[in-house]
Design a protein around this motif. Structure first.
Motif, short mmCIF file in Angstrom:
data_model
loop_
_atom_site.label_atom_id
_atom_site.label_comp_id
_atom_site.label_asym_id
_atom_site.label_seq_id
_atom_site.Cartn_x
_atom_site.Cartn_y
_atom_site.Cartn_z
N HIS A 64 3.66 3.19 1.71
CA HIS A 64 3.82 4.34 0.82
C HIS A 64 3.78 5.59 1.69
CE1 HIS A 64 -0.50 3.97 1.25
NE2 HIS A 64 -0.72 5.08 0.58
N ASP A 68 -1.95 9.64 5.36
CA ASP A 68 -2.68 8.74 6.28
C ASP A 68 -1.86 7.51 6.65
OD1 ASP A 68 -3.12 8.04 3.53
OD2 ASP A 68 -4.77 6.72 4.09
N HIS A 69 -0.66 7.37 6.06
CA HIS A 69 0.20 6.22 6.36
C HIS A 69 1.54 6.60 6.99
CE1 HIS A 69 -2.27 3.21 4.15
NE2 HIS A 69 -2.75 4.35 3.65
N ASP A 174 -2.28 0.05 0.44
CA ASP A 174 -3.35 0.65 -0.36
C ASP A 174 -3.18 0.19 -1.79
OD1 ASP A 174 -4.04 1.98 1.93
OD2 ASP A 174 -4.06 3.98 1.02
N HIS A 206 -7.91 1.74 -5.06
CA HIS A 206 -8.41 1.18 -3.81
C HIS A 206 -9.31 -0.02 -4.12
CE1 HIS A 206 -6.80 4.09 -0.99
NE2 HIS A 206 -7.22 5.08 -1.75
N HIS A 228 -8.63 -0.30 6.48
CA HIS A 228 -8.61 0.90 5.62
C HIS A 228 -10.01 1.22 5.11
CE1 HIS A 228 -7.17 3.79 2.56
NE2 HIS A 228 -6.09 3.87 3.32
#
Ligand SMILES: [Zn+2]
Length: 270
Positions: A64, A68-69, A174, A206, A228
């Protein structure tokens, strides 16, 4: 053979041992940069797995488009724009619907600075029901997970990697608990699953420790890697906590942990 090298075992909040999301996945002969979160390129070259730097990257996959990705996409493209990389075959980017428009917005900002100098860029938006074949006989198959949809990430994906010999590694991306993840993880040789929080900090979209434990107890993967991890989770003995609900092998990843399928290759792994 599948090698799943954890470049970033953290979430959005970096710590010395838990960089934001980044994974280097080798399926037979193909090298995949999965989720280039902030710091991914530095962690990749530090890992020793990419002696030719960005020239080692065959494919890039995104689960996605949260920062942070994907924050290292711009540094990656800027590096490919420099005269240093010498490969000339296309760079293939795969991700959920929204990836192409995200790239267009980046081009509006950076223009040709993020145009690879020698390699063309092939962007493919994928979703459930699509299988990406890999040279050598393996494949990557996305499945939809339950994360926070927004304008950029209209759906969020996990991925199921299959090598030429039939070994399976599943990456959750995630997600909160969802049937699609349970189905994909069932019987997998390796499950790399997000474990963002302790139970008392459980967050929608999450996985908390006990939610991971229940997933593993139902899906019974042969090996589990926990990733993660936000700082409150990383500070715990997550493998022991998940182990209260699941009696299979569970490992709490830090940056640099490598998982290999099958495990009897002679390479060092947990
Ligand atoms: Zn994340």
């Amino acid at each position: 053979m599948i090698r799943f090298h954890i470049l970033g075992a953290g979430g959005a909040v970096p710590t010395p041992t838990h960089n934001p999301a980044a994974y280097w996945v080798t399926v037979d002969s193909q090298s995949i940069l999965m989720d280039p979160g902030p710091g991914a390129l530095v962690r990749l070259v530090q890992s020793g797995q990419a002696p030719r730097g960005v020239d080692e990257i065959d494919l890039v996959f995104f689960t996605h488009l949260h920062p942070d990705h994907c924050a290292d996409l711009v540094p990656l493209l800027f590096a490919l724009h420099s005269p240093v990389p010498v490969r000339t075959d296309p760079v293939q980017l795969f991700g959920p619907p929204g990836l192409a428009s995200y790239l267009e917005k980046l081009r509006d900002i950076y223009g040709t600075w993020i145009k690879p100098r020698r390699r063309s860029l092939v962007v493919t938006e994928i979703g459930p029901g699509v299988t990406v074949p890999l040279p050598g006989g393996g494949s990557v198959r996305p499945f939809q997970v339950d994360h926070m949809q927004d304008r950029l990430s209209r759906i969020c994906l996990g991925y199921r990697f299959l090598d030429a010999e039939g070994h399976v590694a599943v990456f959750s991306g995630d997600t909160g608990p969802c049937a699609e993840l349970n189905k994909a993880a069932t019987g997998a040789d390796l499950l790399v699953v997000e474990c963002s929080t302790p139970d008392h900090l459980a967050t929608p979209g999450h996985m908390s420790v006990s939610e991971v434990g229940r997933l593993c107890a139902e899906a019974r993967p042969k090996q589990v890697a926990l990733t993660h991890q936000y700082p409150d989770a990383a500070a715990l003995d997550l493998a022991a906590l998940v182990g209260k609900l699941y009696d299979g092998p569970v490992h709490q990843a830090v940056d640099g942990t490598v998982f290999i399928v099958p495990r009897d290759t002679g390479e060092k792994c947990p």
